[in-house]
Design a protein around this motif. Structure first.
Motif, PDB file in Angstrom:
ATOM      1  N   LEU A   1     -41.027  10.658 -10.367  1.00  0.00           N
ATOM      2  CA  LEU A   1     -40.018  11.689 -10.621  1.00  0.00           C
ATOM      3  C   LEU A   1     -40.172  12.794  -9.586  1.00  0.00           C
ATOM      4  N   ALA A   2     -39.055  13.207  -9.018  1.00  0.00           N
ATOM      5  CA  ALA A   2     -39.049  14.355  -8.116  1.00  0.00           C
ATOM      6  C   ALA A   2     -37.970  15.322  -8.591  1.00  0.00           C
TER       7      ALA A   2
ATOM      8  N   ALA B   1     -34.332  10.106  -0.096  1.00  0.00           N
ATOM      9  CA  ALA B   1     -34.733   9.362   1.094  1.00  0.00           C
ATOM     10  C   ALA B   1     -36.034   9.912   1.669  1.00  0.00           C
ATOM     11  N   GLU B   2     -36.216  11.216   1.584  1.00  0.00           N
ATOM     12  CA  GLU B   2     -37.457  11.822   2.069  1.00  0.00           C
ATOM     13  C   GLU B   2     -38.660  11.398   1.229  1.00  0.00           C
ATOM     14  N   GLN B   3     -38.429  11.163  -0.053  1.00  0.00           N
ATOM     15  CA  GLN B   3     -39.509  10.766  -0.957  1.00  0.00           C
ATOM     16  C   GLN B   3     -39.832   9.280  -0.867  1.00  0.00           C
ATOM     17  N   ALA B   4     -38.885   8.489  -0.386  1.00  0.00           N
ATOM     18  CA  ALA B   4     -39.021   7.039  -0.421  1.00  0.00           C
ATOM     19  C   ALA B   4     -40.088   6.543   0.554  1.00  0.00           C
ATOM     20  N   ARG B   5     -40.757   5.463   0.163  1.00  0.00           N
ATOM     21  CA  ARG B   5     -41.765   4.831   1.007  1.00  0.00           C
ATOM     22  C   ARG B   5     -41.311   3.487   1.562  1.00  0.00           C
ATOM     23  N   GLY B   6     -40.140   3.042   1.141  1.00  0.00           N
ATOM     24  CA  GLY B   6     -39.718   1.686   1.434  1.00  0.00           C
ATOM     25  C   GLY B   6     -39.089   1.481   2.799  1.00  0.00           C
TER      26      GLY B   6
ATOM     27  N   ALA C   1     -37.223  -4.378 -13.469  1.00  0.00           N
ATOM     28  CA  ALA C   1     -37.174  -5.819 -13.719  1.00  0.00           C
ATOM     29  C   ALA C   1     -36.793  -6.604 -12.472  1.00  0.00           C
ATOM     30  N   SER C   2     -36.642  -5.929 -11.339  1.00  0.00           N
ATOM     31  CA  SER C   2     -36.269  -6.605 -10.097  1.00  0.00           C
ATOM     32  C   SER C   2     -37.298  -7.662  -9.733  1.00  0.00           C
ATOM     33  N   ARG C   3     -36.817  -8.759  -9.199  1.00  0.00           N
ATOM     34  CA  ARG C   3     -37.698  -9.820  -8.728  1.00  0.00           C
ATOM     35  C   ARG C   3     -37.276 -10.259  -7.332  1.00  0.00           C
ATOM     36  N   GLY C   4     -38.216 -10.845  -6.610  1.00  0.00           N
ATOM     37  CA  GLY C   4     -37.930 -11.324  -5.271  1.00  0.00           C
ATOM     38  C   GLY C   4     -38.242 -10.315  -4.190  1.00  0.00           C
ATOM     39  N   ALA C   5     -38.595  -9.104  -4.578  1.00  0.00           N
ATOM     40  CA  ALA C   5     -38.944  -8.056  -3.618  1.00  0.00           C
ATOM     41  C   ALA C   5     -39.845  -7.047  -4.307  1.00  0.00           C
ATOM     42  N   ALA C   6     -40.752  -6.456  -3.548  1.00  0.00           N
ATOM     43  CA  ALA C   6     -41.530  -5.343  -4.062  1.00  0.00           C
ATOM     44  C   ALA C   6     -40.628  -4.122  -4.160  1.00  0.00           C
ATOM     45  N   VAL C   7     -40.725  -3.395  -5.282  1.00  0.00           N
ATOM     46  CA  VAL C   7     -39.852  -2.239  -5.470  1.00  0.00           C
ATOM     47  C   VAL C   7     -40.662  -1.036  -5.935  1.00  0.00           C
ATOM     48  N   GLU C   8     -40.123   0.126  -5.629  1.00  0.00           N
ATOM     49  CA  GLU C   8     -40.522   1.377  -6.265  1.00  0.00           C
ATOM     50  C   GLU C   8     -39.250   2.036  -6.764  1.00  0.00           C
ATOM     51  N   VAL C   9     -39.371   2.874  -7.773  1.00  0.00           N
ATOM     52  CA  VAL C   9     -38.209   3.555  -8.334  1.00  0.00           C
ATOM     53  C   VAL C   9     -38.480   5.053  -8.288  1.00  0.00           C
ATOM     54  N   VAL C  10     -37.603   5.772  -7.598  1.00  0.00           N
ATOM     55  CA  VAL C  10     -37.740   7.227  -7.491  1.00  0.00           C
ATOM     56  C   VAL C  10     -36.492   7.860  -8.104  1.00  0.00           C
ATOM     57  N   VAL C  11     -36.714   8.752  -9.048  1.00  0.00           N
ATOM     58  CA  VAL C  11     -35.612   9.464  -9.699  1.00  0.00           C
ATOM     59  C   VAL C  11     -35.669  10.923  -9.251  1.00  0.00           C
ATOM     60  N   MET C  12     -34.538  11.422  -8.783  1.00  0.00           N
ATOM     61  CA  MET C  12     -34.434  12.825  -8.386  1.00  0.00           C
ATOM     62  C   MET C  12     -33.719  13.596  -9.482  1.00  0.00           C
ATOM     63  N   ASP C  13     -34.458  14.413 -10.220  1.00  0.00           N
ATOM     64  CA  ASP C  13     -33.836  15.249 -11.245  1.00  0.00           C
ATOM     65  C   ASP C  13     -33.122  16.407 -10.558  1.00  0.00           C
ATOM     66  N   ASP C  14     -31.807  16.434 -10.704  1.00  0.00           N
ATOM     67  CA  ASP C  14     -30.985  17.413  -9.997  1.00  0.00           C
ATOM     68  C   ASP C  14     -30.526  18.499 -10.963  1.00  0.00           C
ATOM     69  N   GLY C  15     -31.477  19.302 -11.428  1.00  0.00           N
ATOM     70  CA  GLY C  15     -31.141  20.427 -12.287  1.00  0.00           C
ATOM     71  C   GLY C  15     -30.671  20.047 -13.665  1.00  0.00           C
TER      72      GLY C  15
ATOM     73  N   LYS D   1     -24.670  15.387  -5.305  1.00  0.00           N
ATOM     74  CA  LYS D   1     -25.227  14.046  -5.224  1.00  0.00           C
ATOM     75  C   LYS D   1     -25.732  13.737  -3.821  1.00  0.00           C
ATOM     76  N   VAL D   2     -24.983  14.162  -2.804  1.00  0.00           N
ATOM     77  CA  VAL D   2     -25.404  13.906  -1.421  1.00  0.00           C
ATOM     78  C   VAL D   2     -26.737  14.586  -1.139  1.00  0.00           C
ATOM     79  N   HIS D   3     -26.891  15.806  -1.618  1.00  0.00           N
ATOM     80  CA  HIS D   3     -28.148  16.524  -1.424  1.00  0.00           C
ATOM     81  C   HIS D   3     -29.291  15.806  -2.135  1.00  0.00           C
ATOM     82  N   ALA D   4     -29.064  15.359  -3.366  1.00  0.00           N
ATOM     83  CA  ALA D   4     -30.106  14.645  -4.102  1.00  0.00           C
ATOM     84  C   ALA D   4     -30.482  13.342  -3.395  1.00  0.00           C
ATOM     85  N   CYS D   5     -29.488  12.644  -2.849  1.00  0.00           N
ATOM     86  CA  CYS D   5     -29.778  11.396  -2.135  1.00  0.00           C
ATOM     87  C   CYS D   5     -30.595  11.659  -0.866  1.00  0.00           C
ATOM     88  N   ALA D   6     -30.265  12.724  -0.161  1.00  0.00           N
ATOM     89  CA  ALA D   6     -31.032  13.065   1.047  1.00  0.00           C
ATOM     90  C   ALA D   6     -32.480  13.359   0.699  1.00  0.00           C
ATOM     91  N   ARG D   7     -32.698  14.079  -0.383  1.00  0.00           N
ATOM     92  CA  ARG D   7     -34.071  14.377  -0.796  1.00  0.00           C
ATOM     93  C   ARG D   7     -34.790  13.121  -1.306  1.00  0.00           C
TER      94      ARG D   7
END
Length: 364
Positions: free
Chosen positions: A94-95, A115-120, A59-73, A107-113
């Motif tokens: 979903l990754a 960032a690798e998936q992100a296009r923004g 529902a974000s407005r004012g910027a183009a967004v993508e949403v990436v969810v990292m399923d961590d086990g 959580k740190v590992h999931a965040c690092a992964r």
């Protein structure tokens, strides 16, 4: 100097600092932001939260967004929910996180992964229990661009639904605003004066990659703070803004979950062998001892200053008013958590969260 005067001085210090920080805490306005904002969500057994989190992000407005969810086990229905959402909206992906390496926290590992998936151009890391306001992503990215900040963070408005949460959660904003010189603003460039809340962290992509991203703080549990310090150590600017208008979060439910949650990263904050005795003297002297020194007028004034600051912080953070009278107990519980964490660390008991155990360490 008498005990009464000492307690009054210890109460006056955070009051003055807190008023200054409240007056200068940046409050972002709704703006348009250039570039793509990648909203990145690490998720481990978040079936109860993930759909509402993703819906608010979309529902974000004012910027183009993508949403990436990292399923961590996850062992619940988290990935199935995200797949359904991705089928309905191409902005959702979903990754799956690879197995956790031995020298990383989850959580740190999931965040690092993530960032690798992100296009923004902008990387907005949020927890699955965070609900973004519609203008939050754009406002944070626009603020970072205008002030040339590598990182913008804020404490979301904390949803407090039980007495146990009311005794613990309000300490976050109170300690940040009452005891950190500068309150994490960009003007305070020293790494040891950096601050961040891992629930809501936006990074400029090039700066993030230049400092090594989450991989540079891979062993920590308090990743928001560690990343902010890393940015500053590498010459980048970071800032804490007023997070209450940007997002909401119910981080824990009930006292037991609050205790465990705050315990897990305590030794990366206050609970150090050298630091905790100092913190105990400062917090105890300002917020606990004045009650024992009544009816001395210095103790009365110290209590009024203490409750006045707590009221101002509570109103600004949009937290429930009924938590204000609990303030002395909140400080007592905060110190008890820190001392318990230090005792566990001293005997080699690991920190743990969501079925994983880690030796809590300082940021690398």
């Amino acid at each position: 100097m008498s005990w009464e005067w000492l307690c009054l001085g210890l109460a006056a210090l955070p009051t003055a600092l807190g008023i200054h920080n409240l007056m200068h805490l940046p409050r972002l306005r709704g703006e348009q932001a250039a570039g793509l904002v990648s909203i990145l969500i690490p998720a481990r057994d978040e079936a109860a939260n993930i759909e509402a989190c993703v819906a608010a992000a979309l529902a974000s407005r004012g910027a183009a967004v993508e949403v990436v969810v990292m399923d961590d086990g996850s062992t619940d229905g988290t990935p199935e929910i995200v797949r359904r959402l991705a089928d309905a909206d191409p902005r959702v992906r979903l990754a799956a996180a690879p197995p956790l390496p031995p020298d990383w926290t989850g959580k740190v590992h999931a965040c690092a992964r993530l960032a690798e998936q992100a296009r923004g151009d902008w990387l907005l890391f949020i927890d699955a229990d965070v609900r973004l306001a519609p203008g939050a992503a754009a406002a944070m990215a626009a603020h970072a661009a205008a002030k040339r900040l590598a990182m913008v963070s804020g404490v979301p408005r904390q949803v407090i639904g039980s007495l146990g949460e009311g005794l613990t959660v309000p300490a976050i904003n109170f300690l940040l605003l009452g005891y950190l010189p500068g309150g994490g603003r960009a003007e305070t460039v020293r790494p040891d004066l950096a601050a961040a809340c891992g629930q809501l962290v936006l990074c400029e992509r090039r700066a993030y990659e230049s400092v090594g991203g989450h991989g540079a703080v891979r062993r920590v549990l308090h990743e928001g703070l560690a990343l902010a310090r890393r940015f500053r150590a590498e010459g980048h600017r970071t800032e804490v803004v007023d997070g209450a208008p940007l997002a909401t979060c119910r981080m824990y439910r009930g006292f037991a979950e609050c205790w465990s949650g705050f315990l897990k990263n305590a030794v990366e904050g206050m609970a150090t062998p050298l630091g905790l005795p100092v913190w105990t003297a400062m917090l105890g002297g300002a917020h606990l001892w004045p009650w024992a020194l009544l009816p001395a007028w210095q103790a009365v004034l110290a209590i009024l200053l203490m409750l006045g600051l707590r009221t101002a912080v509570t109103l600004r953070a949009r937290e429930p008013w009924w938590t204000i009278p609990l303030h002395p107990l909140t400080m007592l519980v905060a110190l008890a958590i820190q001392w318990w964490a230090l005792a566990r660390w001293a005997v080699g008991r690991p920190a743990g969260w969501k079925g994983r155990a880690y030796p809590a360490t300082k940021a690398a």
